[in-house]
Design an enzyme around this catalytic site. Structure first.
Site, short mmCIF file in Angstrom:
data_model
loop_
_atom_site.label_atom_id
_atom_site.label_comp_id
_atom_site.label_asym_id
_atom_site.label_seq_id
_atom_site.Cartn_x
_atom_site.Cartn_y
_atom_site.Cartn_z
CB SER A 1 -0.90 -0.01 1.24
OG SER A 1 -0.10 0.27 2.37
CE LYS A 2 -0.72 6.45 -3.19
NZ LYS A 2 0.30 6.28 -4.20
NE ARG A 3 0.52 0.60 5.94
CZ ARG A 3 1.17 -0.52 6.19
NH1 ARG A 3 2.29 -0.50 6.86
NH2 ARG A 3 0.68 -1.69 5.78
#
Ligand code: GLU
Length: 479
Positions: A253-255
């Site tokens: 994910s974006k993280r």
């Protein structure tokens, strides 16, 4: 005769092309090309609120940038078009009627609130939360009562109690008992089809032979199989590929950093490196080779070598691979690809030919094309200051200052400088100053480039030219 192989990529145009979906597209494409079949693109835009034209356009652009081509699709046409679900609504409606007529689909008048309340009640009792069948066997007068109340029915599929079992090309046999399926909605009250329904109608009509998609869809497949059966259609083969995890073993994910193909493009990853890297997430070649060109990937692709376990997205490996692809470019192609990134960093270069002499100095060391930004600026600056306090410290030492003064003296009569001239000059500076090795080269490098690390110095000096070199050395000498 073996069946014609047809695969498809069916993105929902609700955002940018995610790296996980790109991998799905790549595997579908590679397999179709491997088998001499066709690869189709279908836009699943029945969610009218979230689908945008801009997103469809950017997905197509990203796929093309990756080097994928499709035989049929919204921009290309083909015998089984149209290729946007929003343009196929009549077809879904006709098919819905067929299942309503034979009793396989029934109108369901339950409201979202009622469904949720009953679901919570069953949850509290520890019961299965599938649809409880309330509208399964409504009689005509019950239905009329709901209609009189102004309720608009959704359309629900009557699932079979015996469940579904199928052979997945990656995961083997998957069996789902009937009570886990429950009756499910195939179209909303306005007849807008749900994903499972539209997908099956399309995959059948488009004669898709292999459905290769992320395993987040594995729970949809048994329901889709029930729809195939209800129509009496043959099943395609299914292959659910494992999800991609970040370094912490959580879903990517974006993280974890960049997740869209566009971001990778902007950062200067080469499409051929990205294809190579993404196809090796959960797949390996029989040869064990890791650097595989597209033709090799197509040749060596083999379903049996797709792993069942989740794939780890190793950003360092991608960088390593991208570096290899960068080094493998011929210098002209490299300069061409680097040009937009140099301009993006704010440096004016007329064209790739003008950039090439500078570009090749960095080719060995770059892992991403955008990495050029902080490295190349010294060529374009009028003057050049040390970029860090450490670098400033290095040129201030006594031996550095001595070497720089001698450098200036030795170049006083020079009209030009090339690589060989620079090497000879440094030898002369060493002899005359007694400063050598790193003590000599580092202050000269910092004076000329502002940095302690950088490209081949003789090559850089040649491009800077004698005048700029002297000016920079001069300003590095303390008054
Ligand atoms: N539109 C669906 C998605 O993007 C397609 C899934 C499928 O391949 O069936 O997830």
């Amino acid at each position: 005769m073996s069946k014609n192989i047809r695969t498809r990529f069916a993105p929902s145009p609700t955002g940018q092309l995610h790296i996980g979906n790109a991998r799905t597209a790549i595997l579908n494409w590679i397999f179709a090309r491997h088998a001499g079949g066709q690869f189709l693109l279908r836009i699943e835009d029945t969610d009218r609120e979230r689908s945008t034209e801009a997103s469809e356009k950017s997905i197509l652009q990203d796929l093309a940038w990756l080097g994928l081509d499709w035989d049929e699709g919204p921009d290309k046409g083909g015998d089984s078009g149209p290729y946007r679900q929003s343009q196929r609504l009549g077809l879904y409606s006709e098919h819905l009627d067929r299942l309503i007529q034979n009793g396989q689909v029934y109108p369901c008048y339950c409201t979202a609130e009622e469904l949720e309340t009953r679901r919570q009640e069953r949850l509290a009792k520890g019961e299965a939360t599938q649809y409880d069948g309330r509208c399964r066997n409504l009689n005509a007068s019950e239905a009329r009562k709901f209609q009189a109340d102004g309720r608009e029915p959704a359309f629900r599929f009557r699932a079979e109690p015996e469940g579904v079992s199928f052979d997945d090309l990656v995961r083997g046999t998957i069996a789902v008992p009937g009570e886990q399926l429950g009756d499910f909605i195939v179209a909303r009250a306005d007849r807008m089809p749900m994903y499972n329904f539209a997908c099956v109608v399309d995959d059948h009509r488009m004669q898709i032979s292999h459905i290769i998609r992320g395993d987040d869809h594995v729970s949809n497949t048994p329901r889709q199989i029930l729809i195939y059966r209800a129509f009496g259609w043959p099943l395609p083969a299914f292959a659910h590929i494992p999800m991609i995890l970040g370094g912490d073993r959580q879903r990517l994910s974006k993280r974890h950093g960049a997740t869209s193909v566009e971001e990778y493009r902007k950062q200067g990853y080469l499409p051929e490196a990205l294809i190579n890297f993404l196809s090796l997430l959960s797949w390996s070649s029989a040869s064990g080779e890791e650097i595989l060109s597209v033709p090799q990937l197509i040749r060596e692709f083999d379903f049996t070598r797709i792993s069942k376990s989740a794939a780890m997205f190793d950003a360092e490996k991608l960088n390593w691979m991208n570096g290899i692809y960068i080094r493998n470019l011929d210098p002209d192609a490299f300069a061409e690809r680097l040009l937009p990134h140099v301009r993006q960093a704010g440096y004016p270069v007329p064209d790739a030919a003008a950039l090439k002499p500078m570009a090749v100095l960095f080719q060995e060391k770059l892992e991403t094309l955008s990495g050029i930004g902080p490295k190349i600026g010294f060529f374009f600056a009028e003057t050049c200051e040390p970029e860090t306090a450490e670098a400033a410290g290095v040129i201030r030492t006594e031996s550095s200052q001595k070497a720089l003064r001698v450098f200036l003296k030795e170049t006083a009569a020079m009209a030009s400088i090339d690589r060989a001239g620079f090497q000879a000059l440094m030898k002369a500076v060493q002899t005359a100053s007694g400063v050598k090795g790193k003590d000599l080269w580092m202050p000269v490098r910092i004076a000329l480039t502002g940095q302690e690390h950088g490209p081949d110095l003789a090559g850089a000096a040649e491009i800077l030219g004698i005048e700029k070199c002297r000016k920079r050395i001069e300003s590095a000498i303390a008054d």
